[in-house]
Every structure is written in structure tokens, then in C-alpha cells.
Motif scaffolding. Structure first.
Motif, PDB file in Angstrom:
ATOM      1  N   VAL A   1      17.643-121.344  12.921  1.00 59.71           N
ATOM      2  CA  VAL A   1      16.367-120.693  12.760  1.00 59.71           C
ATOM      3  C   VAL A   1      16.604-119.615  11.924  1.00 59.71           C
ATOM      4  O   VAL A   1      15.477-119.551  10.841  1.00 59.71           O
ATOM      5  CB  VAL A   1      16.272-120.021  14.269  1.00 59.71           C
ATOM      6  N   CYS A   2      17.377-118.682  11.676  1.00 55.63           N
ATOM      7  CA  CYS A   2      17.451-117.761  10.540  1.00 55.63           C
ATOM      8  C   CYS A   2      17.550-118.455   8.994  1.00 55.63           C
ATOM      9  O   CYS A   2      16.763-117.690   8.245  1.00 55.63           O
ATOM     10  CB  CYS A   2      18.826-116.751  10.588  1.00 55.63           C
ATOM     11  N   ASN A   3      18.019-119.516   9.017  1.00 58.44           N
ATOM     12  CA  ASN A   3      17.921-120.190   7.616  1.00 58.44           C
ATOM     13  C   ASN A   3      16.516-121.055   7.320  1.00 58.44           C
ATOM     14  O   ASN A   3      15.984-120.982   6.521  1.00 58.44           O
ATOM     15  CB  ASN A   3      19.044-121.236   7.513  1.00 58.44           C
ATOM     16  N   LEU A   4      15.953-121.215   8.507  1.00 58.64           N
ATOM     17  CA  LEU A   4      14.445-121.903   8.782  1.00 58.64           C
ATOM     18  C   LEU A   4      13.724-120.763   8.126  1.00 58.64           C
ATOM     19  O   LEU A   4      12.978-121.038   7.062  1.00 58.64           O
ATOM     20  CB  LEU A   4      14.119-122.397   9.829  1.00 58.64           C
ATOM     21  N   LEU A   5      13.784-119.343   8.679  1.00 58.94           N
ATOM     22  CA  LEU A   5      12.938-118.563   8.242  1.00 58.94           C
ATOM     23  C   LEU A   5      13.365-117.807   6.793  1.00 58.94           C
ATOM     24  O   LEU A   5      12.305-117.530   5.803  1.00 58.94           O
ATOM     25  CB  LEU A   5      13.018-117.305   9.127  1.00 58.94           C
ATOM     26  N   ARG A   6      14.524-118.083   6.397  1.00 57.87           N
ATOM     27  CA  ARG A   6      14.906-117.685   5.019  1.00 57.87           C
ATOM     28  C   ARG A   6      14.221-118.763   4.210  1.00 57.87           C
ATOM     29  O   ARG A   6      13.812-118.151   3.113  1.00 57.87           O
ATOM     30  CB  ARG A   6      16.265-117.634   4.972  1.00 57.87           C
ATOM     31  N   SER A   7      14.408-119.873   4.581  1.00 60.68           N
ATOM     32  CA  SER A   7      14.062-121.083   3.479  1.00 60.68           C
ATOM     33  C   SER A   7      12.548-120.866   3.360  1.00 60.68           C
ATOM     34  O   SER A   7      12.029-120.971   2.178  1.00 60.68           O
ATOM     35  CB  SER A   7      14.366-122.468   4.137  1.00 60.68           C
ATOM     36  N   TRP A   8      11.774-120.572   4.367  1.00 63.18           N
ATOM     37  CA  TRP A   8      10.385-120.685   4.209  1.00 63.18           C
ATOM     38  C   TRP A   8       9.996-119.495   3.444  1.00 63.18           C
ATOM     39  O   TRP A   8       8.869-119.536   2.582  1.00 63.18           O
ATOM     40  CB  TRP A   8       9.547-120.507   5.774  1.00 63.18           C
ATOM     41  N   ALA A   9      10.376-118.498   3.582  1.00 60.22           N
ATOM     42  CA  ALA A   9      10.128-117.280   2.717  1.00 60.22           C
ATOM     43  C   ALA A   9      10.439-117.430   1.300  1.00 60.22           C
ATOM     44  O   ALA A   9       9.705-117.059   0.576  1.00 60.22           O
ATOM     45  CB  ALA A   9      10.948-115.853   3.218  1.00 60.22           C
ATOM     46  N   MET A  10      11.694-117.793   0.959  1.00 57.02           N
ATOM     47  CA  MET A  10      12.154-118.094  -0.380  1.00 57.02           C
ATOM     48  C   MET A  10      11.212-119.054  -1.195  1.00 57.02           C
ATOM     49  O   MET A  10      11.039-118.853  -2.483  1.00 57.02           O
ATOM     50  CB  MET A  10      13.814-118.353  -0.456  1.00 57.02           C
ATOM     51  N   VAL A  11      11.013-120.140  -0.426  1.00 54.28           N
ATOM     52  CA  VAL A  11      10.307-121.301  -1.099  1.00 54.28           C
ATOM     53  C   VAL A  11       8.840-120.776  -1.350  1.00 54.28           C
ATOM     54  O   VAL A  11       8.080-120.948  -2.410  1.00 54.28           O
ATOM     55  CB  VAL A  11      10.098-122.495  -0.446  1.00 54.28           C
ATOM     56  N   TYR A  12       8.379-119.993  -0.143  1.00 52.18           N
ATOM     57  CA  TYR A  12       6.895-119.536  -0.346  1.00 52.18           C
ATOM     58  C   TYR A  12       6.932-118.492  -1.741  1.00 52.18           C
ATOM     59  O   TYR A  12       5.997-118.555  -2.684  1.00 52.18           O
ATOM     60  CB  TYR A  12       6.574-118.779   0.762  1.00 52.18           C
ATOM     61  N   LEU A  13       7.703-117.568  -1.717  1.00 53.14           N
ATOM     62  CA  LEU A  13       7.897-116.662  -2.790  1.00 53.14           C
ATOM     63  C   LEU A  13       8.178-117.341  -4.226  1.00 53.14           C
ATOM     64  O   LEU A  13       7.397-117.347  -5.197  1.00 53.14           O
ATOM     65  CB  LEU A  13       9.079-115.880  -2.626  1.00 53.14           C
ATOM     66  N   GLY A  14       8.997-118.364  -4.033  1.00 53.05           N
ATOM     67  CA  GLY A  14       9.307-119.176  -5.431  1.00 53.05           C
ATOM     68  C   GLY A  14       8.041-119.979  -6.104  1.00 53.05           C
ATOM     69  O   GLY A  14       7.768-119.834  -7.273  1.00 53.05           O
ATOM     70  N   ASN A  15       7.208-120.604  -5.007  1.00 57.02           N
ATOM     71  CA  ASN A  15       5.828-121.322  -5.414  1.00 57.02           C
ATOM     72  C   ASN A  15       5.014-120.236  -6.093  1.00 57.02           C
ATOM     73  O   ASN A  15       4.416-120.693  -7.038  1.00 57.02           O
ATOM     74  CB  ASN A  15       5.275-121.860  -4.289  1.00 57.02           C
ATOM     75  N   LEU A  16       4.897-118.983  -5.337  1.00 53.94           N
ATOM     76  CA  LEU A  16       3.867-118.093  -5.830  1.00 53.94           C
ATOM     77  C   LEU A  16       4.579-117.636  -7.167  1.00 53.94           C
ATOM     78  O   LEU A  16       3.537-117.607  -8.195  1.00 53.94           O
ATOM     79  CB  LEU A  16       4.034-116.896  -4.797  1.00 53.94           C
ATOM     80  N   LEU A  17       5.711-117.258  -7.593  1.00 58.32           N
ATOM     81  CA  LEU A  17       6.197-116.779  -8.807  1.00 58.32           C
ATOM     82  C   LEU A  17       5.949-118.047  -9.860  1.00 58.32           C
ATOM     83  O   LEU A  17       5.546-117.796 -10.977  1.00 58.32           O
ATOM     84  CB  LEU A  17       7.650-116.621  -8.854  1.00 58.32           C
ATOM     85  N   GLY A  18       6.110-119.315  -9.473  1.00 62.37           N
ATOM     86  CA  GLY A  18       5.891-120.434 -10.282  1.00 62.37           C
ATOM     87  C   GLY A  18       4.403-120.448 -10.610  1.00 62.37           C
ATOM     88  O   GLY A  18       4.233-120.725 -11.927  1.00 62.37           O
ATOM     89  N   VAL A  19       3.502-120.372  -9.792  1.00 55.83           N
ATOM     90  CA  VAL A  19       2.040-120.206 -10.046  1.00 55.83           C
ATOM     91  C   VAL A  19       1.651-118.989 -11.179  1.00 55.83           C
ATOM     92  O   VAL A  19       1.091-119.233 -12.045  1.00 55.83           O
ATOM     93  CB  VAL A  19       1.333-120.079  -8.711  1.00 55.83           C
ATOM     94  N   LEU A  20       2.310-117.923 -10.741  1.00 54.88           N
ATOM     95  CA  LEU A  20       1.988-116.719 -11.520  1.00 54.88           C
ATOM     96  C   LEU A  20       2.745-116.906 -13.037  1.00 54.88           C
ATOM     97  O   LEU A  20       1.778-116.587 -14.030  1.00 54.88           O
ATOM     98  CB  LEU A  20       2.526-115.383 -10.726  1.00 54.88           C
ATOM     99  N   LEU A  21       3.595-117.583 -13.230  1.00 54.09           N
ATOM    100  CA  LEU A  21       4.251-117.692 -14.540  1.00 54.09           C
ATOM    101  C   LEU A  21       3.268-118.693 -15.147  1.00 54.09           C
ATOM    102  O   LEU A  21       3.201-118.485 -16.408  1.00 54.09           O
ATOM    103  CB  LEU A  21       5.704-118.215 -14.148  1.00 54.09           C
ATOM    104  N   PHE A  22       3.109-119.830 -14.519  1.00 56.17           N
ATOM    105  CA  PHE A  22       2.043-120.807 -15.634  1.00 56.17           C
ATOM    106  C   PHE A  22       0.779-120.242 -15.652  1.00 56.17           C
ATOM    107  O   PHE A  22       0.488-120.244 -16.979  1.00 56.17           O
ATOM    108  CB  PHE A  22       2.008-121.998 -14.627  1.00 56.17           C
ATOM    109  N   THR A  23       0.071-119.453 -14.998  1.00 56.18           N
ATOM    110  CA  THR A  23      -1.038-118.575 -15.359  1.00 56.18           C
ATOM    111  C   THR A  23      -0.900-117.639 -16.252  1.00 56.18           C
ATOM    112  O   THR A  23      -1.518-117.681 -17.218  1.00 56.18           O
ATOM    113  CB  THR A  23      -1.435-118.011 -14.239  1.00 56.18           C
ATOM    114  N   ALA A  24       0.212-116.923 -16.230  1.00 60.17           N
ATOM    115  CA  ALA A  24       0.375-116.140 -17.653  1.00 60.17           C
ATOM    116  C   ALA A  24       0.699-116.886 -18.876  1.00 60.17           C
ATOM    117  O   ALA A  24       0.152-116.317 -19.923  1.00 60.17           O
ATOM    118  CB  ALA A  24       1.877-115.323 -17.178  1.00 60.17           C
TER     119      ALA A  24
END
Length: 278
Positions: A105-128
Motif C-alpha cells: 500500500v505504501c508503494n501504491l500511494l508513493r506511485s500515485w503521488a509521483m506519477v501525478y506530480l510527474g504528469n503535472l511537470l510534463g504538462v507545465l514544461l510543455f506549456t512553457a
């Protein structure tokens, strides 16, 4: 690309989740980069979808959203084929992994948080980068982008939540169903059709919404602020989790868990199978 038979699909997905857990623990930078690439792909395809839809929207054609929804599936097919990490279906993978005992479960939560953050960073980098390239130019106040973003922030919280749940129920089926099909062309067509279902229905995809709002802010949408964005993003994200984890992950586990003991070894992930990672 390999087709998984019906009996082994659950074990295959559980083994994929275990593989993701290994990468998450041993190579977190690579995991984050994969998520960033997925977010950027969502944003770039969405920008093209909106430009295409605007051609019809500007002349009052009722078919404008068919063009947008039809083209957006390119993003999901690209992410699946490239085996990148997208938050919405990562929810389903790790839910199955935890239920099958292959993930913690701890890795589930860690994965969700990291992927969500990574997706956001990718969106923001493309936008920039897109901003440096001039974006979509100067947009009129009634542009399709602003129209869609306004509908998203003005909807009620529970409406957004349930649209988010329906969205990820369909998106995770777009990952699951092709695993039961033979032939790459058939798999890609099924992904495109199911993505069309969620997008044309106006359901809420949290990562696509990141791109909608980033592009809207880039092009100067009036009245769009942090509070309005969070009003959409929080229930959309929670809805995505419910739809992916419960609507698909839990349901298919309950339907097919009897296949796990005998099939686990035979269902180890194939490196090139279509639909193994979204």
C-alpha cells in the motif's frame, strides 16, 4: 505485441504492477521522467485537438467536439505503446497489485503521488515551451479552449467527482480490454474508441484537465484562478481514483481472482505487449 488470454489477464496486470513497483523503488528518477513524458504528450495532443475543433466551432458546426474527441485518442495510444506512466491507469494497476498481494500500500500511494506530480511537470514544461513557440496565438474570448475550461470550473463538485469516476472507469477499460484482443490494429482501434467515449461524453480526466487549465492560463483566460482550478481538480482526481481503483481494479479482481494462483508465472509481463502500461 502479445495477446493475453482471458484467464491470465489479471495475473498479467498484477505482474505489471509489481514491475512498476520495482522501477519506482530502484529508479525513481526514471519513473518520474516517464510520467513527465506522458503529461507532455497529453498536453501536446490536446493543443492540436483544440485547434482542430476550433475550425468547426468557429463556424457554428455542431460536430466540433467529434473532431476533438476523435483526435485525442492519439495521446493514449502513444502513451500505451511507449509504456509511459499516466496517473489515471496507474491507479488501476497498483490497485490490482495490492489486491493480488504483489504490491504494498505504501508503494501504491508513493506511485500515485509521483506519477501525478510527474504528469503535472510534463504538462507545465510543455506549456512553457509552447509559450516560447507562440502558443496558439491570440485567441478570441469565445474560443473553444475557454468555453471548455469555463464549463469545467463552473460545474458542481459532486458532478465533477462522478464525471471523474466515469472517465477513469472508461480509461482503465481502454487499457484492460485490449489485453484480451489479438492484433495490434484491433487493440489500437479499441483504445481510440473508448477514449472517444470518455472525451465526447464530457467526463473529467484530471491530467487532461491540467493541460486544459495550463493552456487556458497561457492564453489569458479571464476569471481562471487557483481556486477555480482546485474546485475542478480535487473532485476530478478523487473521482478518477474511485473509477480506476474500484470500478475496474476491484471489480476485475473479484471476477478473476480465481485465475491468480495457477496463472501467475505464465503471465509475467512481456516487454513489448501493447497496453501493459498507461
Amino acid at each position: 505485441m502479445k495477446n493475453m488470454n482471458h484467464a491470465s489477464t489479471l495475473a498479467y496486470v498484477a505482474a505489471e504492477a509489481a514491475s512498476k513497483q520495482t522501477v519506482l523503488r530502484q529508479h525513481p528518477g526514471r519513473y518520474l521522467l516517464s510520467a513527465g513524458m506522458a503529461g507532455a504528450l497529453i498536453a501536446v495532443v490536446l493543443s492540436v485537438s483544440l485547434k482542430l475543433g476550433q475550425v468547426f466551432f468557429a463556424v457554428g458546426s455542431p460536430g466540433y467536439y467529434i473532431a476533438v474527441a476523435g483526435f485525442f485518442g492519439v495521446a493514449l495510444v502513444s502513451i500505451i505503446v511507449c509504456k509511459l506512466e499516466l496517473f489515471t491507469s496507474n491507479v488501476m494497476y497498483f490497485s490490482v497489485g495490492v489486491l493480488s498481494g504483489d504490491c504494498r500500500v505504501c508503494n501504491l500511494l508513493r506511485s500515485w503521488a509521483m506519477v501525478y506530480l510527474g504528469n503535472l511537470l510534463g504538462v507545465l514544461l510543455f506549456t512553457a515551451v509552447f509559450a516560447g513557440a507562440g502558443g496558439m496565438g491570440s485567441l478570441p474570448a469565445d474560443h473553444l479552449l475557454f468555453n471548455v475550461a469555463a464549463h469545467k470550473v463552473h460545474a458542481g463538485g459532486w458532478e465533477i467527482f462522478w464525471k471523474g469516476a466515469l472517465c477513469n472507469w472508461v480509461i482503465c477499460l481502454a487499457v484492460w480490454v485490449p489485453l484480451r484482443m489479438a492484433g495490434d490494429a484491433a487493440k489500437m482501434l479499441m483504445i481510440l474508441l473508448l477514449v472517444f467515449v470518455f472525451f465526447f461524453s464530457g467526463f473529467e480526466h484530471s491530467i487532461a484537465n491540467m493541460a486544459f487549465f495550463s493552456l487556458a492560463l497561457l492564453h489569458g483566460m479571464q476569471g481562471l484562478d487557483a481556486a477555480a482550478i482546485l474546485h475542478n481538480m480535487i473532485p476530478a482526481t478523487l473521482g478518477n481514483i474511485a473509477g480506476g481503483a474500484l470500478g475496474v481494479g476491484l471489480v476485475v479482481y473479484l471476477l478473476e481472482r480465481h485465475t491468480l494462483p495457477a496463472r501467475r508465472e505464465a503471465a509475467k509481463p512481456a516487454a513489448t505487449a501493447l497496453g501493459t502500461s498507461v
